[in-house]
Motif scaffolding. Structure first.
Motif, PDB file in Angstrom:
ATOM      1  N   VAL A 357      14.181  -5.609   0.974  1.00 52.23           N
ATOM      2  CA  VAL A 357      13.891  -4.903   2.595  1.00 52.23           C
ATOM      3  C   VAL A 357      13.218  -3.662   2.376  1.00 52.23           C
ATOM      4  O   VAL A 357      12.246  -3.236   3.437  1.00 52.23           O
ATOM      5  N   VAL A 358      13.546  -2.814   1.486  1.00 54.83           N
ATOM      6  CA  VAL A 358      12.882  -1.581   1.308  1.00 54.83           C
ATOM      7  C   VAL A 358      11.420  -1.697   1.205  1.00 54.83           C
ATOM      8  O   VAL A 358      10.562  -1.048   1.850  1.00 54.83           O
ATOM      9  N   ILE A 359      10.981  -2.492   0.375  1.00 51.99           N
ATOM     10  CA  ILE A 359       9.439  -2.851  -0.278  1.00 51.99           C
ATOM     11  C   ILE A 359       8.862  -3.384   1.231  1.00 51.99           C
ATOM     12  O   ILE A 359       7.672  -3.031   1.515  1.00 51.99           O
ATOM     13  N   GLY A 360       9.598  -4.259   1.936  1.00 53.05           N
ATOM     14  CA  GLY A 360       9.015  -4.910   3.017  1.00 53.05           C
ATOM     15  C   GLY A 360       8.929  -3.964   4.212  1.00 53.05           C
ATOM     16  O   GLY A 360       8.065  -3.898   5.109  1.00 53.05           O
ATOM     17  N   THR A 361       9.745  -3.042   4.269  1.00 52.45           N
ATOM     18  CA  THR A 361      10.009  -2.165   5.636  1.00 52.45           C
ATOM     19  C   THR A 361       9.074  -0.954   5.332  1.00 52.45           C
ATOM     20  O   THR A 361       8.400  -0.383   6.533  1.00 52.45           O
ATOM     21  N   PHE A 362       8.689  -0.145   4.479  1.00 55.74           N
ATOM     22  CA  PHE A 362       8.033   0.971   3.949  1.00 55.74           C
ATOM     23  C   PHE A 362       6.630   0.586   4.353  1.00 55.74           C
ATOM     24  O   PHE A 362       5.990  -0.321   4.088  1.00 55.74           O
ATOM     25  N   ALA A 363       6.015   1.380   5.065  1.00 60.05           N
ATOM     26  CA  ALA A 363       4.563   1.244   5.817  1.00 60.05           C
ATOM     27  C   ALA A 363       3.666   1.845   4.610  1.00 60.05           C
ATOM     28  O   ALA A 363       3.234   3.140   4.736  1.00 60.05           O
TER      29      ALA A 363
END
Length: 536
Positions: A357-363
């Protein structure tokens, strides 16, 4: 996910849309996807709710009940199908002081009042003001929250045998990291094999089966706390109903309501970017408020939208209200019937899901963006990210908006210029053509544009390419007129609004040429009606 700027939010609350299928179509495939997505979200909610309950200093069930009730109500009547709400860390860090000083009953009363304030905000359509959050602030919010989610997972690497005081070491740490990596690999690779099962659910299931079958000694959900409990019961907060109580809970309720709405509305926009949906801000405010009022009366710690779980849901295919409802009901099932099984799930699997989720959320594109945008915007992105991590989301957003507003005001303050020429219609008259907005930030520069001592007896100020924005601007015009009058010179203003005419003529100094003045309003009324300061 952060491709565009904020869409315009709804100006009024639409009736709650309880048609859970919306535009997706009532199909077996869609139902299966929604239910499996809800199950994945529910599994990820368990350790989060327990952890945030510990942060707030309350029993784990208080956090779990909040996750169930807030999640269920907002899934039913919220402004954006696909969003997931529950107990959050942003609220928990505010609650801890209240609980420590006054006890959990005051927390329940505060949550009820928090919900009432949020309902009022929705009824007053205050949710629309989220449009004032600039895009750089949104990027900073996304990045900061991704970092916060990442840091929150590090606590899962603590050794249960030490009471959570020490981190895992040696072989246990290597095994934990290996299982986290395996979960992430499964989530990454599963969509390439099949889309029948959401990738996060597959990752949790496969790793859990592996750990249980091999009897691997790694931290599990049950090591955090027992999640076994019954149905939440109606409970009126046991606090005195007097002004003293109100004085205690009101400041906390205001802060919690503000944080909850800011995080929820920003998450609403973020999910809207992914699902290509718009509107629903006021409805979301009311849904959040109703959920917190109910939660306060059923022994929950309150909550708001959760960006991490919302990302898990939409990435798993959840697009309708079914997923959110299913997540809440699955969570309740875990509490009342399936706690022994859920407590066996390894925390490594859930950490792996959240890391994805972190990888996918970080812009990640923000690094590239910062090299192309003005320095102020790049600074705001970094500032909001840092403040979100260091303090909380609400402070970060407020700071980002203030800095952006000041930067905007400063840039516009420097735009005020004037071109001079001789008048074609009035012989001997000098014309000042003002370019740029006239407002509180540019009034000083406006006054420096004129050469009163050397100007002819007839001076014309043309505002065709300018706009008079606020009361400070009107005062600057009146002060300029007084100076010309004192020099025994005639000042004529052109292309002012009718509002300006009425206000300025009261001063008794001005000759107004209004033959070709446009019909536009001034100051606050103009900005509210059009949303733009400047332009015809």
């Amino acid at each position: 996910m952060t491709r565009g700027v904020f869409g315009l939010l709804a100006k009024q609350i639409s009736p709650p849309n309880l048609s859970i299928m919306q535009d997706e179509g009532f199909t077996v495939s869609r139902i299966r996807t929604e239910l499996l997505s809800g199950l994945t979200v529910a599994l990820a909610l368990v350790p989060e709710a327990v952890a945030f309950a510990f942060v707030a200093g309350v029993h784990p069930l208080v956090g779990l009940y909040a996750a169930f009730l807030v999640g269920l109500v907002t899934a039913l009547i919220g402004g954006r199908p696909g969003m997931i709400s529950g107990a959050t860390g942003a609220l928990a860090v505010v609650m801890v002081a209240l609980v420590a000083e006054h006890g959990v009953e005051y927390l329940f009363a505060t949550v009820v009042l928090m919900g009432i304030l949020q309902i009022i905000a929705g009824a007053m359509h205050w949710g629309k003001f989220i449009r004032l959050v600039p895009h750089p602030v949104m990027l900073g919010f996304v990045n900061g929250l991704a970092i916060v989610i990442f840091l929150a997972q590090l606590t899962q690497f603590k050794d249960p045998a030490s009471g959570g005081a020490e981190y895992l070491a040696g072989g246990q740490l290597v095994l934990m990291l290996g299982l986290v990596a395996l979960t992430m690999v499964i989530i990454w690779g599963m969509p390439k094999i099949t889309s029948v099962i959401p990738a996060p659910l597959a990752g949790i299931g496969i790793v859990a089966i592996l750990v249980i079958a091999l009897g691997l000694d790694v931290p599990r959900v049950g090591d955090m706390a027992s999640i076994e409990g019954g149905l939440p019961g109606f409970h009126v907060p046991l606090v005195p109903f007097n002004l003293d109580t109100l004085q205690i809970i009101l400041p906390y309720a205001v802060i919690l309501a503000a944080i909850g709405l800011i995080e929820s509305l920003l998450t609403l926009n973020l999910v809207g970017e992914i699902t290509n949906k718009r509107g629903g801000a006021s409805q979301e405010c009311i849904a959040q408020g109703a959920s917190n009022v109910i939660t306060g009366f059923f022994g929950g710690m309150g909550g708001c939208a959760m960006i991490g779980q919302s990302m898990i849901n939409v990435k798993s295919g959840g697009r309708t209200r079914i997923a959110g409802i299913a997540a809440a009901l699955f969570l309740l099932l875990f509490i009342v019937a399936a706690s022994p099984l859920i407590e066996q799930i390894p925390l490594a699997a859930l950490v792996g899901v959240m890391f994805m989720v972190v990888i996918g959320t970080f812009a990640w594109n923000s690094f590239k963006v910062m090299t192309k945008v003005p320095f102020t915007d790049a600074f705001v992105i970094v500032l909001v990210t840092v403040v979100t991590v260091a303090t909380d989301l609400a402070i970060a957003v407020v700071v980002g908006v203030i800095v952006s507003a000041l930067a905007y005001a400063w840039n516009n303050a420097r735009r005020i210029t004037a071109h001079t020429r001789d008048s074609e219609s009035d012989k001997g008259a000098k014309v000042y053509e003002i370019d740029g907005p006239l407002f509180f930030g540019s009034t000083e520069g406006f006054g420096e544009l004129f050469d009163i001592a050397n100007d002819p007896e007839h001076v014309i100020v043309d505002f065709a390419r300018s706009r008079v924005v606020d009361q400070s601007a009107l005062q600057a015009i009146e002060a300029l007129a007084a100076k010309y009058e004192a020099a025994d010179k005639k000042l004529v203003l052109r292309h002012l609004s009718r509002d300006c005419h009425q206000l300025l003529t009261k001063a008794g100094h001005l000759m107004i040429d209004s033959d070709d003045d446009p019909e536009y309003a001034v100051a606050v009324d103009y900005s509210v009606r059009t949303g733009v300061l400047g332009g015809h």
